[in-house]
Design an enzyme around this catalytic site. Sequence first.
Site, mmCIF file in Angstrom:
data_model
loop_
_atom_site.group_PDB
_atom_site.id
_atom_site.type_symbol
_atom_site.label_atom_id
_atom_site.label_comp_id
_atom_site.label_asym_id
_atom_site.label_seq_id
_atom_site.Cartn_x
_atom_site.Cartn_y
_atom_site.Cartn_z
ATOM 1 N N CYS A 102 0.834 -1.213 0.000
ATOM 2 C CA CYS A 102 0.000 0.000 0.000
ATOM 3 C C CYS A 102 0.868 1.262 0.000
ATOM 4 C CB CYS A 102 -0.916 -0.051 1.221
ATOM 5 S SG CYS A 102 -1.779 1.482 1.576
ATOM 6 N N CYS A 105 0.029 3.826 2.723
ATOM 7 C CA CYS A 105 0.477 3.318 4.030
ATOM 8 C C CYS A 105 1.946 3.664 4.247
ATOM 9 C CB CYS A 105 0.306 1.804 4.110
ATOM 10 S SG CYS A 105 -1.389 1.228 3.996
#
Length: 179
Positions: A102, A105
């Site tokens: 991600c 993230c």
Amino acid sequence: MNTRAAMKVHARHPGLCCVPHGGSGLRRTGARSTTTRVAHSVKQMRGATSMPLSAGRTRGGVMTWAKKSAEPSADPVNDSDWDEKVLKSDLPVLVDFWAPWCGPCRMIAPLVDELAEEYKGKLKAVKLNTDESPTVATEYGIRSIPTVMIFKNGKKMDTVIGAVPKQTLAQTIEKYIDE
């Protein structure tokens, strides 16, 4: 869409987050759902510069969000030690639900580490990899990442979804810190 263009989209729409969709890349949630690739590391996001940049600066029109941290300050947590590290903690706990694939993230990871250092002794920060610990993620209804939750006295108090600025996370933390 190239990495720089994707990061400009994320700078304009900071509430975007990632949802795996079975193909290559990521599905962007938010204003429009389209498939896009985002920077796979903070170094890529900053245009491959090796110089750490401060939070809030811009470089080439792309917002940089945090300094590069040498050592992560947030402890890893998983399904087996969730109760001990989060629910039974004497301090409020900031939990970062993330996954290695991600991009957003990875953008907020240094922010979580900085906040863990700034609130040391008042707040405990942990990171839960949703790929490795799906039980806890499912229990708390994590459907998109990054998701940051605040727990106090074993109860979920607040949730922030998406790649948000450090100030947004700090304001959320301040609500639950005892002076």
